[in-house]
Design a protein around this motif. Structure first.
Motif, mmCIF file in Angstrom:
data_model
loop_
_atom_site.group_PDB
_atom_site.id
_atom_site.type_symbol
_atom_site.label_atom_id
_atom_site.label_comp_id
_atom_site.label_asym_id
_atom_site.label_seq_id
_atom_site.Cartn_x
_atom_site.Cartn_y
_atom_site.Cartn_z
ATOM 1 N N ASN A 1 47.525 50.736 51.710
ATOM 2 C CA ASN A 1 47.062 51.232 53.009
ATOM 3 C C ASN A 1 46.356 50.130 53.790
ATOM 4 O OD1 ASN A 1 46.049 52.647 55.166
ATOM 5 N ND2 ASN A 1 44.454 53.711 53.983
ATOM 6 N N PRO A 2 47.090 49.197 54.377
ATOM 7 C CA PRO A 2 46.453 48.057 55.060
ATOM 8 C C PRO A 2 45.693 48.429 56.331
ATOM 9 C CG PRO A 2 48.741 47.554 54.503
ATOM 10 C CD PRO A 2 48.549 49.034 54.307
ATOM 11 N N THR A 3 45.812 49.664 56.806
ATOM 12 C CA THR A 3 45.140 50.008 58.059
ATOM 13 C C THR A 3 43.655 50.312 57.873
ATOM 14 O OG1 THR A 3 45.849 52.286 57.790
ATOM 15 C CG2 THR A 3 47.200 50.898 59.204
ATOM 16 N N SER A 4 43.219 50.608 56.651
ATOM 17 C CA SER A 4 41.796 50.913 56.415
ATOM 18 C C SER A 4 41.098 49.703 55.808
ATOM 19 C CB SER A 4 41.653 52.093 55.448
ATOM 20 O OG SER A 4 42.070 53.274 56.066
ATOM 21 N N PRO A 5 39.879 49.388 56.265
ATOM 22 C CA PRO A 5 39.142 48.288 55.632
ATOM 23 C C PRO A 5 38.872 48.608 54.160
ATOM 24 C CG PRO A 5 38.033 49.059 57.634
ATOM 25 C CD PRO A 5 39.126 50.027 57.342
ATOM 26 N N ALA A 6 39.009 47.600 53.310
ATOM 27 C CA ALA A 6 38.699 47.764 51.876
ATOM 28 C C ALA A 6 37.482 46.902 51.573
ATOM 29 C CB ALA A 6 39.896 47.337 51.032
ATOM 30 N N ILE A 7 36.379 47.552 51.256
ATOM 31 C CA ILE A 7 35.104 46.836 51.075
ATOM 32 C C ILE A 7 34.608 47.028 49.651
ATOM 33 C CG2 ILE A 7 32.725 46.617 51.893
ATOM 34 C CD1 ILE A 7 33.677 47.855 54.570
ATOM 35 N N VAL A 8 34.437 45.905 48.949
ATOM 36 C CA VAL A 8 33.908 45.938 47.581
ATOM 37 C C VAL A 8 32.412 45.655 47.657
ATOM 38 C CG1 VAL A 8 34.007 44.876 45.291
ATOM 39 C CG2 VAL A 8 36.103 45.083 46.670
ATOM 40 N N VAL A 9 31.606 46.522 47.060
ATOM 41 C CA VAL A 9 30.161 46.315 47.027
ATOM 42 C C VAL A 9 29.762 46.231 45.559
ATOM 43 C CG1 VAL A 9 27.907 47.228 47.688
ATOM 44 C CG2 VAL A 9 29.886 47.643 49.160
ATOM 45 N N ALA A 10 29.255 45.085 45.133
ATOM 46 C CA ALA A 10 28.959 44.910 43.708
ATOM 47 C C ALA A 10 27.840 43.894 43.525
ATOM 48 C CB ALA A 10 30.214 44.450 42.979
ATOM 49 N N GLY A 11 27.416 43.715 42.278
ATOM 50 C CA GLY A 11 26.310 42.804 41.999
ATOM 51 C C GLY A 11 26.790 41.462 41.469
ATOM 52 N N ASP A 12 25.828 40.526 41.286
ATOM 53 C CA ASP A 12 26.180 39.187 40.796
ATOM 54 C C ASP A 12 26.684 39.232 39.356
ATOM 55 O OD1 ASP A 12 23.213 39.796 40.886
ATOM 56 O OD2 ASP A 12 23.195 38.246 39.358
ATOM 57 N N GLY A 13 26.107 40.079 38.528
ATOM 58 C CA GLY A 13 26.605 40.198 37.156
ATOM 59 C C GLY A 13 28.021 40.720 37.169
ATOM 60 N N ASP A 14 28.250 41.706 37.998
ATOM 61 C CA ASP A 14 29.550 42.380 38.070
ATOM 62 C C ASP A 14 30.653 41.443 38.571
ATOM 63 O OD1 ASP A 14 30.564 45.320 37.954
ATOM 64 O OD2 ASP A 14 31.393 44.550 39.822
ATOM 65 N N VAL A 15 30.422 40.810 39.717
ATOM 66 C CA VAL A 15 31.484 40.011 40.352
ATOM 67 C C VAL A 15 31.546 38.580 39.808
ATOM 68 C CG1 VAL A 15 32.204 38.966 42.543
ATOM 69 C CG2 VAL A 15 31.608 41.366 42.463
ATOM 70 N N TYR A 16 30.381 37.970 39.531
ATOM 71 C CA TYR A 16 30.390 36.573 39.082
ATOM 72 C C TYR A 16 30.421 36.469 37.548
ATOM 73 C CZ TYR A 16 28.765 35.975 43.918
ATOM 74 O OH TYR A 16 28.645 36.019 45.295
ATOM 75 N N GLY A 17 30.236 37.591 36.858
ATOM 76 C CA GLY A 17 30.336 37.625 35.401
ATOM 77 C C GLY A 17 31.658 38.259 34.993
ATOM 78 N N GLU A 18 31.620 39.567 34.720
ATOM 79 C CA GLU A 18 32.831 40.267 34.251
ATOM 80 C C GLU A 18 34.009 40.126 35.213
ATOM 81 O OE1 GLU A 18 29.840 41.507 34.295
ATOM 82 O OE2 GLU A 18 29.361 42.377 32.350
ATOM 83 N N GLY A 19 33.728 40.084 36.520
ATOM 84 C CA GLY A 19 34.819 40.108 37.500
ATOM 85 C C GLY A 19 35.171 38.768 38.107
ATOM 86 N N MET A 20 34.670 37.664 37.559
ATOM 87 C CA MET A 20 34.883 36.356 38.205
ATOM 88 C C MET A 20 36.362 36.008 38.349
ATOM 89 S SD MET A 20 33.717 33.710 39.668
ATOM 90 C CE MET A 20 32.163 32.850 39.375
ATOM 91 N N ASN A 21 37.171 36.304 37.319
ATOM 92 C CA ASN A 21 38.594 35.965 37.438
ATOM 93 C C ASN A 21 39.240 36.744 38.579
ATOM 94 O OD1 ASN A 21 38.260 38.302 36.018
ATOM 95 N ND2 ASN A 21 40.045 38.032 34.707
ATOM 96 N N HIS A 22 38.839 38.005 38.760
ATOM 97 C CA HIS A 22 39.397 38.803 39.857
ATOM 98 C C HIS A 22 38.962 38.225 41.206
ATOM 99 C CE1 HIS A 22 40.906 41.687 37.056
ATOM 100 N NE2 HIS A 22 39.714 41.995 36.607
ATOM 101 N N LEU A 23 37.711 37.768 41.278
ATOM 102 C CA LEU A 23 37.207 37.194 42.530
ATOM 103 C C LEU A 23 38.042 35.985 42.945
ATOM 104 C CD1 LEU A 23 34.788 37.096 44.654
ATOM 105 C CD2 LEU A 23 33.841 35.319 43.176
ATOM 106 N N LEU A 24 38.262 35.074 42.009
ATOM 107 C CA LEU A 24 38.998 33.845 42.340
ATOM 108 C C LEU A 24 40.465 34.144 42.644
ATOM 109 C CD1 LEU A 24 37.402 31.288 39.855
ATOM 110 C CD2 LEU A 24 36.660 31.959 42.134
#
Ligand code: SF4
Length: 293
Positions: A84-107
């Motif tokens: 659904n490209p017409t709606s904004p997709a906003i991820v709200v998360a913490g540093d542990g979440d995105v830069y730890g467990e989720g770092m590969n997804h971020l990059l």
């Protein structure tokens, strides 16, 4: 910033339960202000949350919310955005979440220039799990998981995302709500991958990176860097990731913005219509795998 509707329209069914003085409140206010300023309807915005105190915002914010596993808000947002490209997709998360467990997804998301907005509550500690060191904790930081102090240098999320191809890279501070709201507004309007790293205090578990510390160290960028090298240099000003580092000045603002085709704009199967408006019969295999038919 022109406010087209009441930011309080974005309040969800439950009131925030964060500790008094937590930086989450400033980020929450700035986000609601940006959404109101953009004139968006709550039911037309897709939010994705990870695990952490930040993730509890799923109950406090009105919108189409998805509370994912630890570090997994980004891949869920990527899938939803392609559908659904017409709606904004906003991820709200913490540093542990995105830069730890989720770092590969971020990059990976930055590299693909996926049109999602990643907003990171960066308080440099795992708050919900009661105070363990995170990937952005300073060297020497004392915590339950590092009783003798953190040995490593912190990651620099801005330079990592820049060098991975992110097309909108910014940093804000939760005590500068209006400034932060303006950054959010531009990040949401940007077509392509956006990272907004948000400096904020965790008053309960981080007694080093306090609001007072940031107030005496942050300064606002006066202009956006015009070339990639300049953006990378500015992003490397802080945090210091090498020996003999000092705790110098911390730039906040937009470091880099560049328009280039987002991932979904390159997909042949979305050329005529979006997946959420196509019937199963219409999604022909030769459109999905043109090389193999
Ligand atoms: Fe905020 Fe820290 Fe309290 Fe969590 S533990 S709500 S991050 S102050």
């Amino acid at each position: 910033m022109e406010i087209k509707q009441d930011p309080e329209r974005f309040n969800g069914p439950q009131k925030p339960t964060w500790c008094p003085g937590c930086g989450n409140y400033g980020l929450f206010s700035a986000l609601k202000k940006a959404l109101a300023g953009l004139g968006l309807r709550p039911d037309k915005i897709m939010f994705f949350f990870g695990i952490g105190c930040s993730g509890n915002m799923c109950c406090f914010l009105r919108g189409a919310g998805f509370h994912s596993l630890h570090g997994r808000g980004i891949p869920v947002a990527i899938g939803a955005k392609i559908c659904n490209p017409t709606s904004p997709a906003i991820v709200v998360a913490g540093d542990g979440d995105v830069y730890g467990e989720g770092m590969n997804h971020l990059l990976a998301a930055a590299r693909g220039n996926h049109d999602i907005k990643v907003i990171v509550h960066n308080n440099m500690v795992y708050g919900l799990t009661t105070g363990q060191a995170s990937p952005t904790s300073e060297k020497g930081f004392l915590s339950k998981s590092t009783p003798a102090g953190v040995i490593e240098y912190p990651v620099n999320p801005l330079s990592l995302v820049l060098s991975s191809g992110g097309t909108f890279v910014a940093r804000g501070f939760t005590s500068e709500v209006d400034h932060l709201a303006e950054i959010f507004e531009k990040a949401i309007k940007h077509v392509g991958f956006s990272l907004v790293d948000v400096l904020q205090p965790c008053v309960t578990f981080n007694k080093i990176n306090t609001a007072e510390f940031y107030k005496s160290h942050v300064y606002k960028l006066q202009k956006q860097e015009q070339d990639f090298k300049g953006a990378l240099e500015k992003a490397s000003e802080w945090p210091q990731t090498h020996e003999n580092a000092d705790r110098g000045r911390i730039p906040i603002g937009i470091f880099w913005q560049k328009r280039q085709k987002a991932y979904h704009e390159n997909l042949p199967q979305l050329k005529d219509s979006f997946l959420n408006s196509q019937s199963i019969e219409k999604i022909k295999i030769e459109n999905v795998y043109p090389l193999y038919t």
